[in-house]
Design a protein around this motif. Structure first.
Motif, mmCIF file in Angstrom:
data_model
loop_
_atom_site.group_PDB
_atom_site.id
_atom_site.type_symbol
_atom_site.label_atom_id
_atom_site.label_comp_id
_atom_site.label_asym_id
_atom_site.label_seq_id
_atom_site.Cartn_x
_atom_site.Cartn_y
_atom_site.Cartn_z
ATOM 1 N N ALA A 1 -16.457 11.832 14.825
ATOM 2 C CA ALA A 1 -16.463 13.223 14.380
ATOM 3 C C ALA A 1 -15.550 14.049 15.248
ATOM 4 N N ALA A 2 -15.257 15.286 14.845
ATOM 5 C CA ALA A 2 -14.606 16.236 15.732
ATOM 6 C C ALA A 2 -15.626 16.612 16.777
ATOM 7 N N ILE B 1 -2.269 11.111 14.706
ATOM 8 C CA ILE B 1 -2.236 11.688 13.361
ATOM 9 C C ILE B 1 -3.638 11.621 12.776
ATOM 10 N N ASP B 2 -3.902 12.457 11.755
ATOM 11 C CA ASP B 2 -5.241 12.498 11.184
ATOM 12 C C ASP B 2 -5.384 11.516 10.030
ATOM 13 N N LEU C 1 -2.556 9.483 7.766
ATOM 14 C CA LEU C 1 -2.523 8.027 7.884
ATOM 15 C C LEU C 1 -2.629 7.347 6.529
ATOM 16 N N ALA C 2 -3.503 7.851 5.661
ATOM 17 C CA ALA C 2 -3.774 7.194 4.379
ATOM 18 C C ALA C 2 -3.030 7.842 3.218
ATOM 19 N N SER C 3 -2.017 8.658 3.511
ATOM 20 C CA SER C 3 -1.352 9.403 2.436
ATOM 21 C C SER C 3 -0.659 8.498 1.425
ATOM 22 N N GLY C 4 -0.320 7.282 1.830
ATOM 23 C CA GLY C 4 0.350 6.381 0.902
ATOM 24 C C GLY C 4 -0.566 5.355 0.266
ATOM 25 N N VAL C 5 -1.880 5.468 0.472
ATOM 26 C CA VAL C 5 -2.839 4.489 -0.038
ATOM 27 C C VAL C 5 -3.470 5.012 -1.323
ATOM 28 N N ARG C 6 -3.512 4.213 -2.358
ATOM 29 C CA ARG C 6 -4.166 4.564 -3.618
ATOM 30 C C ARG C 6 -5.665 4.276 -3.504
ATOM 31 N N MET C 7 -6.409 5.248 -2.993
ATOM 32 C CA MET C 7 -7.844 5.047 -2.823
ATOM 33 C C MET C 7 -8.554 4.828 -4.157
ATOM 34 N N ASP C 8 -8.003 5.380 -5.242
ATOM 35 C CA ASP C 8 -8.645 5.227 -6.546
ATOM 36 C C ASP C 8 -8.580 3.796 -7.065
ATOM 37 N N LEU C 9 -7.765 2.943 -6.435
ATOM 38 C CA LEU C 9 -7.745 1.531 -6.812
ATOM 39 C C LEU C 9 -8.952 0.778 -6.253
ATOM 40 N N LEU D 1 -10.013 6.237 15.826
ATOM 41 C CA LEU D 1 -9.958 7.204 14.729
ATOM 42 C C LEU D 1 -10.696 6.575 13.562
ATOM 43 N N GLY D 2 -11.764 7.213 13.108
ATOM 44 C CA GLY D 2 -12.551 6.684 12.002
ATOM 45 C C GLY D 2 -12.432 7.589 10.790
ATOM 46 N N CYS D 3 -12.217 6.995 9.625
ATOM 47 C CA CYS D 3 -12.030 7.744 8.384
ATOM 48 C C CYS D 3 -12.930 7.153 7.304
ATOM 49 N N GLU D 4 -13.453 8.020 6.432
ATOM 50 C CA GLU D 4 -14.348 7.579 5.367
ATOM 51 C C GLU D 4 -13.995 8.273 4.061
#
Length: 416
Positions: free
Chosen positions: A45-46, A108-109, A113-121, A147-150
């Protein structure tokens, strides 16, 4: 029926509930079984730092001890000489340097980091959530620089994507080799990588330069066969390639320095065992322990970062045992992680109240009433985070019992 997708606190509540379920599954006692297969949430978390200060001592003006004497035979009226009084010099105010909260090594946040990932796939209608800070293990992740992302799904409550990045090349390479030895297949992403996929998701570990990435998807409500395993693998490989490209040329932030604490000398559960058996304190004399939980973490980053001492007391399994009896107690100590006690998540579905724990600087009682519910006492003691928790929330006097248990364990603190 409410068909609106969860957002905001409701989505965060869903993510934390899933994490609680994972924690219950990895440490659950034989008396409780879980049937739902949930993904592991790596929580970050922050974070807030807690500092200290002290007041200054005000000094009064001091009268002069010297007085002028009149001459024995005055020939004229003497001119009065002013009394000289010393000027009081204020003492410097002592200061205590605040403990600076750790920051992720990656500069980076999550969104970048995930700007190029198609999460909808991977999951339908993805929405980025926030990593939580609920347990001392979460603090260890942050202190390791993770760095943890969900991302959660607004359509399928138990579908999610978890992404973690740490600076740890050698540990990452070992994790890749271990996965391959266990049957995972290598991919072309990064310097070294391994991946396993099923019809309900994939998990992958990648090393690129100094960076270690873990990427995990869980589409547990998906209809079997809708997306083939090979398609999931191809989508995951593409995601890993995109993530690696975002890391190119990035340098890690400085590593976090752990503050000194007398609790750092505690290395096993024997040192945390109170003088009075914990089962007696909790009103469950049949509790056995302590034992160190044999958790098989699905995450190599969690294994590498977890510096906590964890101890567990459980009841032996008895058919039809009374549910009012406390069936498990877990004590977790993270030495030097006192900064995190004030940073524990404060989402609306958490029941929280301050409590007094003898021998501690501060303490709080927290309950999560949901699937995977549990209650615990968070204690700040000598710059460290001590947590005493149970998954049994049926006992009416549970707060008092957990406070008593926390006091008994705080009393085991090594002398400074």
């Amino acid at each position: 029926m409410n068909s609106e997708p969860p957002t905001g606190d409701e989505l965060n509540r869903m993510l934390v509930t899933m994490k609680q379920n994972v924690l219950e599954r990895t440490t659950e006692s034989p008396r409780r079984k879980r049937n739902r297969n949930l993904g592991l949430g790596l929580g970050l978390a922050a974070l807030l730092a807690i500092g200290g200060g002290s007041g200054a001592l005000a000094l009064g003006m001091l009268p002069s001890p010297f007085q002028a004497s009149a001459p024995s035979t005055p020939t004229s009226t003497p001119t009065p000489t002013p009394t000289v009084r010393p000027t009081a010099t204020p003492r410097p105010t002592p200061t205590v340097a605040p403990v600076v909260a750790p920051v992720p090594a990656l500069p980076i946040d999550c969104a970048t980091l995930a700007s190029g990932v198609r999460m909808d796939l991977f999951i339908p209608s993805p929405l980025q959530g926030r990593a939580d800070l609920l347990l001392p293990t979460d603090a260890s992740l942050s202190e390791y620089g993770v760095l943890g992302c969900e991302w959660g799904s607004t359509e399928q409550p138990y579908s999610r994507v978890d992404l973690s990045v740490a600076s740890g090349r050698e540990a990452g390479l070992t994790a890749v080799d271990d996965l391959v030895a266990g049957g995972a297949r290598r991919t072309e992403a990064g310097d070294a990588s391994a991946m396993t996929c099923t019809e309900q998701g994939c998990q992958a570990t990648v090393v690129s330069g100094i960076w270690w990435i873990e990427f995990r998807t869980s589409d547990v409500d998906a209809t079997s066969g809708t997306v083939s395993v090979e398609t999931r693998a191809a989508n995951t490989t593409a995601a890993l390639t995109s993530l690696v490209s975002r890391l190119d040329g990035l340098s890690p932030a400085p590593s976090w320095t752990r503050p000194d604490s007398s609790w750092a000398r505690v290395g096993d559960c024997a040192a945390l065992s109170p003088a009075v058996p914990l089962g007696q304190i909790m009103g469950s004399p049949r509790l056995e322990g302590p034992e160190e939980p044999q958790n098989e973490y699905p995450s190599g980053i969690v294994r590498a970062s977890d510096r906590t001492v964890q101890c567990r007391w459980t009841l032996p399994y008895v058919e039809d045992a009374p549910i009012s009896e406390v069936g498990d107690v877990t004590v977790t100590l993270s030495a030097g992680s006192g900064w995190a006690v004030d940073a524990v998540d404060s989402m609306s579905h958490l029941e929280r109240s301050p409590v007094t724990v003898a021998g501690a600087e501060k303490a709080e009682y927290v309950c999560i009433h949901d699937e995977g519910s549990g209650c615990y006492v968070n204690v700040l003691t000598d710059g460290s985070w001590l947590q005493v928790r149970t998954s049994n929330t049926y006992e009416d006097s549970l707060k008092g019992l957990l406070v008593a248990a926390a006091e008994a364990i705080v009393a085991t603190r090594p002398a400074s």
